[in-house]
Structures are given as C-alpha cells and as structure tokens.
Design an enzyme around this catalytic site. Structure first.
Site, PDB file in Angstrom:
ATOM      1  N   ASP A   1       0.842  -1.200   0.000  1.00 39.19           N
ATOM      2  CA  ASP A   1       0.000   0.000   0.000  1.00 39.19           C
ATOM      3  C   ASP A   1       0.872   1.242   0.000  1.00 39.19           C
ATOM      4  OD1 ASP A   1      -2.997  -0.534   0.378  1.00 39.19           O
ATOM      5  OD2 ASP A   1      -2.076  -1.936   1.791  1.00 39.19           O
ATOM      6  N   ILE A   2       0.556   2.190  -0.877  1.00 39.16           N
ATOM      7  CA  ILE A   2       1.240   3.483  -0.838  1.00 39.16           C
ATOM      8  C   ILE A   2       0.724   4.251   0.375  1.00 39.16           C
ATOM      9  CG2 ILE A   2       1.593   5.677  -2.032  1.00 39.16           C
ATOM     10  CD1 ILE A   2       1.269   4.216  -4.662  1.00 39.16           C
TER      11      ILE A   2
ATOM     12  N   ASN B   1      -3.177  12.848  -3.555  1.00 44.54           N
ATOM     13  CA  ASN B   1      -4.164  13.340  -4.521  1.00 44.54           C
ATOM     14  C   ASN B   1      -4.710  14.701  -4.110  1.00 44.54           C
ATOM     15  OD1 ASN B   1      -4.241  11.406  -6.565  1.00 44.54           O
ATOM     16  ND2 ASN B   1      -5.644  10.069  -5.438  1.00 44.54           N
TER      17      ASN B   1
ATOM     18  N   ASP C   1      -1.337   9.704 -10.110  1.00 44.05           N
ATOM     19  CA  ASP C   1      -1.105   8.703 -11.161  1.00 44.05           C
ATOM     20  C   ASP C   1       0.384   8.426 -11.332  1.00 44.05           C
ATOM     21  OD1 ASP C   1      -3.803   8.540 -11.588  1.00 44.05           O
ATOM     22  OD2 ASP C   1      -3.810   9.717 -13.442  1.00 44.05           O
TER      23      ASP C   1
ATOM     24  N   GLU D   1      -4.684   2.250  -4.526  1.00 44.67           N
ATOM     25  CA  GLU D   1      -3.241   2.345  -4.295  1.00 44.67           C
ATOM     26  C   GLU D   1      -2.658   1.039  -3.771  1.00 44.67           C
ATOM     27  OE1 GLU D   1      -5.122   3.839  -0.390  1.00 44.67           O
ATOM     28  OE2 GLU D   1      -5.647   3.630  -2.505  1.00 44.67           O
TER      29      GLU D   1
END
Length: 325
Positions: free
Chosen positions: A204-205, A212, A221, A247
């Site tokens: 997971d980011i 965002n 992106d 993500e």
C-alpha cells in the site's frame, strides 16, 4: 517431381536462358502441369542450382520484388536479391543465408525473416528451404519458398493488444485484478499438489489520499506508476505484480518462503523510499508491506483472508514498514 528429372537442370540446362520459366513449365515426363502450379503459386518459389545460379523465379517472386524472371535467371544467388534480413532488420550475410546453408548441409530449414518488397517496403516472411536431390542422391540445388506473413503478424499483434487490455492495468501496465484472480488459484494449487512454496506481498502506498488532495490526481497517477515500476524491478521470473485496487498492489512470489519474501519486501521498501518524485515537490514516496505464505490447507480465499483480517489494521496504524501476517 523435381527429383525425377535428375541432375541435368543443376548443370545449367536452363540457367541463363531468358525463357527459363517457360522451359520449366514445358518440362518433359509429365511434369509440365506441376511446373505451372509452381510458377503460379501465391508464394514465392525460387530454384537455385548447386553453383548458386538462379534457375526459377516464379511469378510471385516477380510480383513481390518487382524483379523480372528474365533479368535474374542464370545470375548468382545472394540474399541481397530479396533484401533478406533477420527480424531485427540486420541484413543477412552469405554465411547466414538459409539457401546457402541448405546447399552446404542438405538440411531443410524454416525461419522468420524480413524481405524487401516492391517500393522498398519491409515484409515479414517465413522462408522454407529444402534440398533438391539428383538421381544419385547428391544435392543438386535447393528450393526456397517464401510465404508473406505480414497479415498474420498484424493479427497476432491485434490479439496481443487485446490480451494486454484484458489482463493489465492501463495506467501502471502491471497485471489487473482480474488477472490476479485468475492466477492466484494456480499459485495455491502448485503449493498443494507439488509442495512449491509461495508467498504474497501486499503493498500500500502510504497517505495516498493526501497525495491526490495536495498535489492533484496527475501526481497521484505518477506515484502509482512509479510504485508499480519499482515492484516490477523486484519481481523474479515466475512472479506476478498486480494492481489489486486503488493504491494497493500485490506481488505473488513463486518458490519463495515467508522469510525470503519479507526480506524482498524490505528491499523494495528501502529502494522506494530513496526515489524522489518531482510531481510531489521531490518528496519521497513510502509504502507499507504485509507478507504471508501459503500454508497447508489454504485455498485462494483463506490465503487472501489474512490480508483483510490482519493487513489493514496493522498497516493503517503504522507506515513505511514490513510486517508478517
């Protein structure tokens, strides 16, 4: 057939004759109708004798090359007559030419090549070479049949494009959720039937929503793409990198136990943390990783369940870490 006529054609019976194709078509011993078929075949057919002289250059050869039979018959064969090159576009040398190889070895061969067609266009072809034997079984020449496969390749490319669209995430170019769902049972089944170790790294980011919100969706992106590329670099043959959703990414590791997968996840975490992303004001991207191994009695569902039961709560409370599930 060609063999029944004996070795006389290889001694130049028609070589250098401006009407060699016509002479071939009027060949004795009932072969004229067969010869007409050869001359009018859709594929290129070329006959070369033992001295490398061109004896036959059928109408398809004239059509594809723009070179008339009368201008080439009796001349010495070379791959340059067809502008032959390998699939990378490198011109074939005499030593690499399948026609000359056929004369040297007497072996049949097939190869995918590029041929220069009329208007200097490059056409993908399959080149088939077969030796022609005289009545005493010596090699008196070779037959070269060239089949245009450019339409076939175009179709293959279209199929490949459709496959990529169906199985890969359009943004990050790694496998999509559907492809992950298709391959996960194969990984689990290999463990159950063959005892092959298999681990899964869930990735997971960190703080992706704030990326965002702060820097915009284009920056988000770019972060997703960078993360996917980083995971791909840490994948080994037989592994699968997939975007699971949003993500979240998954790395399925074949022939990899929990300890090894944990080490690999930590290496990926460290490398990612060292990469600056210009769209984030050169800030570093971090991610958190959960590692689990297929266990005895696991099904794809129970394997994934550890992700939902343990992964989310552990990684949401802490960031930039690797934990075993």
């Amino acid at each position: 057939g060609l063999r029944e006529r004996g070795p006389e054609w290889s001694k130049g019976r028609w070589g250098g004759n401006p009407t060699a194709n016509d002479a071939y078509a009027r060949a004795p011993n009932g072969t004229g109708s067969q010869a007409q078929l050869v001359l009018n075949m859709h594929d290129v057919v070329i006959l070369v004798d033992g001295q490398l002289k061109v004896l036959l250059w059928n109408r398809a050869a004239e059509r594809m090359t723009g070179i008339s039979a009368t201008s080439v018959q009796g001349k010495r064969w070379s791959p340059g007559l067809l502008g032959l090159s390998d699939e990378n576009g490198r011109a074939l040398t005499d030593e690499e030419c399948p026609v000359m190889e056929g004369l040297r070895t007497g072996a049949q061969s097939s190869s995918r090549l590029i041929m220069r067609s009329t208007g200097k266009t490059q056409v993908a072809v399959d080149a088939h070479v077969a030796p022609v034997l005289a009545s005493d079984a010596t090699i008196s020449g070779v037959t070269l049949v060239v089949h245009d496969v450019s339409t076939q390749i175009t179709l293959e490319e279209q199929v490949q494009i459709l496959y990529e669209k169906a199985t890969h995430d359009p943004l990050t170019k790694v496998a999509n959720r559907a492809e992950f769902d298709r391959l996960l049972p194969l990984f689990v089944d290999a463990h159950a039937k063959e005892g092959v170790t298999c681990s899964m790294i869930l990735c997971d980011i960190d703080h992706f929503k704030s990326i965002n919100d702060t820097f915009g969706h284009q920056a988000g992106d770019e972060a997703l793409t960078l993360f996917a590329q980083s995971l791909q670099r840490h994948a080994r043959t037989g592994d699968l990198v997939a975007r699971y959703g949003g993500e979240e990414f998954v790395l399925l590791c074949a022939h990899c136990d929990n300890a090894t997968a944990t080490r690999r996840a930590n290496e990926a975490r460290i490398v990612l943390k060292s990469l600056a992303l210009p769209s984030l004001g050169n800030k570093r991207l971090t991610a958190s990783f959960g590692v689990t191994e297929v266990q005895a009695g696991d099904t794809p569902e129970t394997f994934l369940r550890r992700r939902s039961e343990e992964h989310t709560s552990e990684l949401q409370s802490r960031r930039n870490l690797v934990c075993r599930l």
